[in-house]
Design an enzyme around this catalytic site. Structure first.
Site, PDB file in Angstrom:
ATOM      1  N   ASP A   1      11.581 -29.388   4.808  1.00  0.00           N
ATOM      2  CA  ASP A   1      10.146 -29.426   5.074  1.00  0.00           C
ATOM      3  C   ASP A   1       9.776 -30.864   5.404  1.00  0.00           C
ATOM      4  O   ASP A   1      10.455 -31.806   4.986  1.00  0.00           O
ATOM      5  CB  ASP A   1       9.354 -28.929   3.861  1.00  0.00           C
ATOM      6  CG  ASP A   1       7.975 -28.439   4.252  1.00  0.00           C
ATOM      7  OD1 ASP A   1       7.778 -27.211   4.357  1.00  0.00           O
ATOM      8  OD2 ASP A   1       7.084 -29.292   4.491  1.00  0.00           O
TER       9      ASP A   1
ATOM     10  N   CYS B   1      -1.879 -12.668   7.766  1.00  0.00           N
ATOM     11  CA  CYS B   1      -1.167 -11.972   8.849  1.00  0.00           C
ATOM     12  C   CYS B   1      -2.061 -11.072   9.705  1.00  0.00           C
ATOM     13  O   CYS B   1      -2.138 -11.266  10.913  1.00  0.00           O
ATOM     14  CB  CYS B   1      -0.042 -11.129   8.277  1.00  0.00           C
ATOM     15  SG  CYS B   1       1.308 -12.127   7.665  1.00  0.00           S
TER      16      CYS B   1
ATOM     17  N   GLY C   1      -7.888  -8.832   5.137  1.00  0.00           N
ATOM     18  CA  GLY C   1      -7.879 -10.287   5.301  1.00  0.00           C
ATOM     19  C   GLY C   1      -6.444 -10.765   5.230  1.00  0.00           C
ATOM     20  O   GLY C   1      -5.518 -10.007   5.515  1.00  0.00           O
TER      21      GLY C   1
ATOM     22  N   LYS D   1      -6.684   2.925   2.254  1.00  0.00           N
ATOM     23  CA  LYS D   1      -7.619   2.601   1.180  1.00  0.00           C
ATOM     24  C   LYS D   1      -8.839   1.968   1.816  1.00  0.00           C
ATOM     25  O   LYS D   1      -8.766   0.870   2.358  1.00  0.00           O
ATOM     26  CB  LYS D   1      -6.959   1.629   0.204  1.00  0.00           C
ATOM     27  CG  LYS D   1      -6.910   2.163  -1.206  1.00  0.00           C
ATOM     28  CD  LYS D   1      -6.078   1.292  -2.091  1.00  0.00           C
ATOM     29  CE  LYS D   1      -6.766  -0.019  -2.387  1.00  0.00           C
ATOM     30  NZ  LYS D   1      -5.871  -1.035  -2.928  1.00  0.00           N
TER      31      LYS D   1
HETATM   32  C1  UDX Z   1       0.784  -7.933   5.574  1.00  0.00           C
HETATM   33  C2  UDX Z   1       1.860  -6.885   5.949  1.00  0.00           C
HETATM   34  O1  UDX Z   1       1.806  -5.808   4.992  1.00  0.00           O
HETATM   35  C3  UDX Z   1       3.237  -7.526   5.989  1.00  0.00           C
HETATM   36  O2  UDX Z   1       4.187  -6.566   6.428  1.00  0.00           O
HETATM   37  C4  UDX Z   1       3.187  -8.679   6.988  1.00  0.00           C
HETATM   38  O3  UDX Z   1       4.415  -9.311   7.109  1.00  0.00           O
HETATM   39  C5  UDX Z   1       2.113  -9.688   6.579  1.00  0.00           C
HETATM   40  O4  UDX Z   1       0.847  -8.999   6.501  1.00  0.00           O
HETATM   41  P1  UDX Z   1      -0.161  -9.125   3.401  1.00  0.00           P
HETATM   42  O5  UDX Z   1      -1.052  -9.884   4.329  1.00  0.00           O
HETATM   43  O6  UDX Z   1       0.535  -9.846   2.299  1.00  0.00           O
HETATM   44  O7  UDX Z   1       1.001  -8.394   4.253  1.00  0.00           O
HETATM   45  O8  UDX Z   1      -1.072  -8.012   2.717  1.00  0.00           O
HETATM   46  P2  UDX Z   1      -1.210  -6.424   2.641  1.00  0.00           P
HETATM   47  O9  UDX Z   1      -0.929  -5.993   1.255  1.00  0.00           O
HETATM   48  O10 UDX Z   1      -0.495  -5.741   3.728  1.00  0.00           O
HETATM   49  O11 UDX Z   1      -2.809  -6.291   2.826  1.00  0.00           O
HETATM   50  C6  UDX Z   1      -3.488  -6.857   3.944  1.00  0.00           C
HETATM   51  C7  UDX Z   1      -4.986  -6.666   3.837  1.00  0.00           C
HETATM   52  O12 UDX Z   1      -5.333  -5.313   4.074  1.00  0.00           O
HETATM   53  C8  UDX Z   1      -5.609  -7.006   2.473  1.00  0.00           C
HETATM   54  O13 UDX Z   1      -6.824  -7.691   2.703  1.00  0.00           O
HETATM   55  C9  UDX Z   1      -5.872  -5.663   1.830  1.00  0.00           C
HETATM   56  O14 UDX Z   1      -6.940  -5.698   0.919  1.00  0.00           O
HETATM   57  C10 UDX Z   1      -6.181  -4.817   3.051  1.00  0.00           C
HETATM   58  N1  UDX Z   1      -5.906  -3.382   2.870  1.00  0.00           N
HETATM   59  C11 UDX Z   1      -4.615  -2.958   2.742  1.00  0.00           C
HETATM   60  C12 UDX Z   1      -6.933  -2.467   2.890  1.00  0.00           C
HETATM   61  O15 UDX Z   1      -8.114  -2.818   3.013  1.00  0.00           O
HETATM   62  N2  UDX Z   1      -6.641  -1.134   2.769  1.00  0.00           N
HETATM   63  C13 UDX Z   1      -5.368  -0.680   2.652  1.00  0.00           C
HETATM   64  O16 UDX Z   1      -5.188   0.553   2.563  1.00  0.00           O
HETATM   65  C14 UDX Z   1      -4.318  -1.622   2.623  1.00  0.00           C
END
Ligand code: UDX
Length: 467
Positions: free
Chosen positions: A60, A287, A284, A278
């Protein structure tokens, strides 16, 4: 990122189980692996690669981060990462020096960040900076570069051209996107649904696939651009599922249906599946917002208007703001009203505030003249929005509040003694942005309660009552 935070045992043990289940086959040969960028993805990848038996060197450019890692401190918050790092410390080296990394590695993962630029395109300057540095420092380099960072389709081709133009003909290039969820990253790494390997040289693909051999995972081998697209398309599809169910939730509110049960019913169809249905106040994180915008932009740059993704993004923006309308419905003018935001992180199990709904909500509420008090079990400040008080406990946040908004579905929020706490609030109004609480129980406890796409009285009897 804040300091690591103690997690409930069940989460750490799920991670430990995922690691324990991994067993290297007799044919397995450990490799010398390098990782460029000890951020979230780089650190998880490096530590997990060490856990699989590889010798790993992480590099890093942040001297403080490298010093902390050398001291055994984990600069990010990810359950189980500290234990795994300590357990495999003898196979992990942290350095500031690219030369040292190149001396010690045959396969080099690139895990630098690719933030969105002003135009919405992914900013590749860190990736390209690394290739420049490689050209200066390692003209004889023979490593295989493996792209872990999420990069627009076509990046592999651009990097290949850059390598050729700088005489780095011996350097290989493989695309190997990550699919790690924050908070579950180690279990996701150890038990992947698939490992995608995009390469033009089959020998390079074999060597990268060999790194994952102990996982006995399903491996999809493909071209570089297809691998790059799998990542964007997967995230865009998951984001689409979320915006879709959120719109269904909004319609449920109009027609008196319960979105949670609707999602259960939809999820029973194996073609649909229950995951990512959900309803709430939108997605948010680091990713989804970035990748959906980048894919839309990528399509636009090639002359295609990605209509669906435009709506997915818009629905997500509006979904956060609907909370303000719900608050006004119950409180009237928000000027002077004290609003408690319960949960600030973008989802539970992380301290990540990137694209967190709390930021938009706090900003909007302050613009409406409300007093905002936030609480989160891990996040202890709301940088970027001024005027928000941070309470030490959820109870303190609720004290004298005119309404509470559940922003992040931390288990601590559902575990609050809601019956007792209604007396502490000035007005017992709860807007549950994550459908984390039981509407019936909240109504019995005397709250004016509103979730997303579900209202009290929508159980079986309630639906009949509504005729
Ligand atoms: C996500 C992807 O799942 C992962 O494969 C990718 O590499 C990076 O982005 P992450 O950002 O850690 O991972 O979170 P994740 O658990 O997927 O949730 C993303 C967002 O969606 C959160 O804000 C969560 O609250 C929201 N969400 C998720 C919903 O509002 N409803 C759902 O049913 C699922």
């Amino acid at each position: 990122m804040t300091e690591p935070h103690a997690m409930p045992d069940d989460e750490t043990s799920a991670t430990a189980e995922a690691v324990a289940a991994v067993e290297a086959p007799p044919s397995f040969t450990p490799a010398r692996v390098g990782v460029i960028g000890a951020g979230y993805v780089g650190l998880v990848t490096g530590v997990c690669m060490a856990a699989l038996g590889h010798q790993v060197t992480l590099r890093d450019i942040d001297a403080r981060k490298v010093a902390a890692l050398n001291d055994g401190q984990v600069p990010i918050y990810e359950p189980g990462l500290d234990d795994l790092m300590a357990e495999h410390a003898q196979r992990l080296t942290y350095t500031l020096s690219l030369e040292r990394l190149l001396d010690r590695s045959d396969i080099v993962f690139i895990a630098v960040d690719t933030p969105p630029s002003y135009s919405g395109d992914a900013d590749l300057s860190r990736v390209m900076g690394f290739v420049e540095e490689l050209a200066n420092l390692g003209p004889e380099a023979r490593q295989i570069l493996v792209m872990k960072s999420t990069v627009p389709v076509g990046t592999g081709r651009r990097v290949r051209q850059m390598l050729e133009a700088r005489g780095l003909h011996g350097v290989g290039y493989v695309s190997n996107p990550e699919f790690l969820k924050e908070g579950d990253a180690i279990a996701d790494f150890m038990n992947p649904d698939r490992v995608v390997i995009g390469a033009s040289d089959p020998e390079h693909a074999d060597r990268v696939a060999g790194l994952y051999e102990p996982l006995q995972a399903k491996i999809l081998r493909t071209s570089v651009p297809t691998a790059e697209m799998v990542k964007y398309a997967s995230n865009a599809f998951l984001a689409t599922k979320i915006s879709f169910i959120n719109e269904i939730a909004n319609v449920c509110e109009e027609v008196g249906a319960d979105v949670a049960v609707v999602a259960d019913g939809m999820g029973m169809d194996s073609r649909i599946g229950r995951a990512f249905l959900k309803a709430g106040i939108g997605f948010g994180g680091s990713c989804f917002p970035k990748d959906v915008t980048a894919l839309k932009q990528l399509a636009g740059n090639s002359g295609y208007h990605f209509q669906l993704l435009t709506s997915v993004i818009e629905v997500n923006e509006l979904q956060k703001r609907r909370v303000i309308g719900k608050l006004k419905k119950h409180l009237g003018d928000l000027r002077g009203a004290r609003i408690a935001l319960l949960g600030l992180a973008f989802k539970p199990g992380t301290d990540d505030m990137r694209e967190a709904a709390s930021l938009v909500l706090a900003g909007r509420l302050i613009a409406e003249g409300a007093q905002v008090v936030g609480w989160d079990p891990v996040v202890k400040s709301l940088d970027g929005v001024s005027g928000v008080q941070i309470a030490a406990t959820a109870e303190q946040a609720l004290q004298g509040a005119d309404a509470a908004v559940v922003v992040t579905e931390w288990p601590e929020v559902s575990a609050l003694e809601w019956t007792r706490l209604s007396g502490a609030m000035n007005r017992a109004v709860v807007i549950d942005g994550r459908n984390a609480l039981d509407p019936e129980l909240m109504a019995v406890a005397g709250y004016t309660y509103e979730g997303i796409g579900r209202l009290p009285g929508l159980g079986i009897g309630g639906e009949q009552d509504q005729g």
